[in-house]
Design an enzyme around this catalytic site. Sequence first.
Site, PDB file in Angstrom:
ATOM      1  N   ASP A 104       0.822  -1.220   0.000  1.00 34.51           N
ATOM      2  CA  ASP A 104       0.000   0.000   0.000  1.00 34.51           C
ATOM      3  C   ASP A 104       0.851   1.264   0.000  1.00 34.51           C
ATOM      4  O   ASP A 104       0.539   2.233  -0.683  1.00 34.51           O
ATOM      5  CB  ASP A 104      -0.909   0.030   1.243  1.00 34.51           C
ATOM      6  CG  ASP A 104      -2.036  -0.987   1.173  1.00 34.51           C
ATOM      7  OD1 ASP A 104      -2.471  -1.319   0.065  1.00 34.51           O
ATOM      8  OD2 ASP A 104      -2.479  -1.439   2.244  1.00 34.51           O
ATOM      9  N   HIS A 116      -7.040  -4.374  -2.431  1.00 32.91           N
ATOM     10  CA  HIS A 116      -7.365  -3.637  -1.206  1.00 32.91           C
ATOM     11  C   HIS A 116      -7.686  -2.211  -1.643  1.00 32.91           C
ATOM     12  O   HIS A 116      -7.003  -1.646  -2.498  1.00 32.91           O
ATOM     13  CB  HIS A 116      -6.178  -3.663  -0.246  1.00 32.91           C
ATOM     14  CG  HIS A 116      -6.411  -2.980   1.076  1.00 32.91           C
ATOM     15  ND1 HIS A 116      -7.648  -2.963   1.707  1.00 32.91           N
ATOM     16  CD2 HIS A 116      -5.568  -2.289   1.888  1.00 32.91           C
ATOM     17  CE1 HIS A 116      -7.543  -2.295   2.855  1.00 32.91           C
ATOM     18  NE2 HIS A 116      -6.297  -1.871   2.977  1.00 32.91           N
ATOM     19  N   GLY A 128      -2.052 -14.406   0.239  1.00 30.72           N
ATOM     20  CA  GLY A 128      -1.817 -14.912  -1.108  1.00 30.72           C
ATOM     21  C   GLY A 128      -1.340 -16.355  -1.138  1.00 30.72           C
ATOM     22  O   GLY A 128      -1.674 -17.112  -2.055  1.00 30.72           O
TER      23      GLY A 128
END
Length: 341
Positions: free
Chosen positions: A85, A110, A136
């Site tokens: 992120d 996300h 994952g």
Amino acid sequence: MSKLHIYLDKDINKDLIKTKKIAVIGFGSQGYGQSMNLKDSGCDVVLGLRLGGKSDVKAKDYGFKTMSIEDAVKWADIVQILIPDEIQAKVYEEQIKPYMKKGQYLMFSHGFNIHYKKIVAPDDVNVIMVAPKGPGHTVRSEYQIGRGVPSLIAVYQNPSKDAKEVALSYAWAIGAGRAGIIETTFKEETETDLFGEQAVICGGVSALIKTGFEVLVDAGYSPYMAYFEVLHEMKLLVDLINQGGLADMRYSISNTAEYGDMTRGPKVIGEQSRQAMKDLLKDIQSGSFADEFLDEMKSGCNKFNELRKENSEHLIEKVGKEIRSSFVWGNDNKIIDRNRN
């Protein structure tokens, strides 16, 4: 409360995703799991990576074609961003945005950067999300045994008028339709995901385990016994909860444990904890946490690294490592191999 609708394989146009060229940006946990499943589902997929880097070497070992991020974006119909992120916005501005074309699909797992407007896509680009509700490596391991990880989809921009169908088809290709797919929004996914991580499944559980361990050890009990009672058994009970809710867990435990659960649990997680959770949620909703997190990443991660070091040196980690290394149970068929995935 609205009625729950779950999409399964039978509800999805599986051929749609096979008409799209997919660039997966990143080969971390989600990048590994999703791209491996996409390839095995017959999709046309490349990895957009820093050529010559560790991820590039790993991806090539698995037989993937790799490109620079810029070339992957130019080539692709779908650009799935699966890098951390905190670096997404910079990479997007410098290496993705200049090469995006009208009608492309910008995808995330996300909603963080879209919801908090750290990334603002052009109006003529579709913005969608497929978010597996699991790491994952689990997305991959479940796919390999014929199952899938439940996933969320969301549509933020839809100029091509088929964004939802594309999201569903992509979700099918990573195995989500085997388990179930639910439609949500970027806002709802982002805020509930951050709250769940902080208050319950990561922050709350970690703090509860460590505190319970410390209380027992400080009272003179063996750290090995404390480890088994507050950490090892957690997984066994969570499996029951995951299968059938709190009711299945309580059905399986003793009457003593169930009575203690319902009478003592609220004393530990009481009004003070509830108020702390509400405060966490306010920080998430306002964007305060997002800004704090990104500022920490930009400023050199001093606090983050200090906390990592402090937690890695906790007695529970040392005891756990010793127990797990000499304990047969649970050491086979490990999901994560840090050298390979």
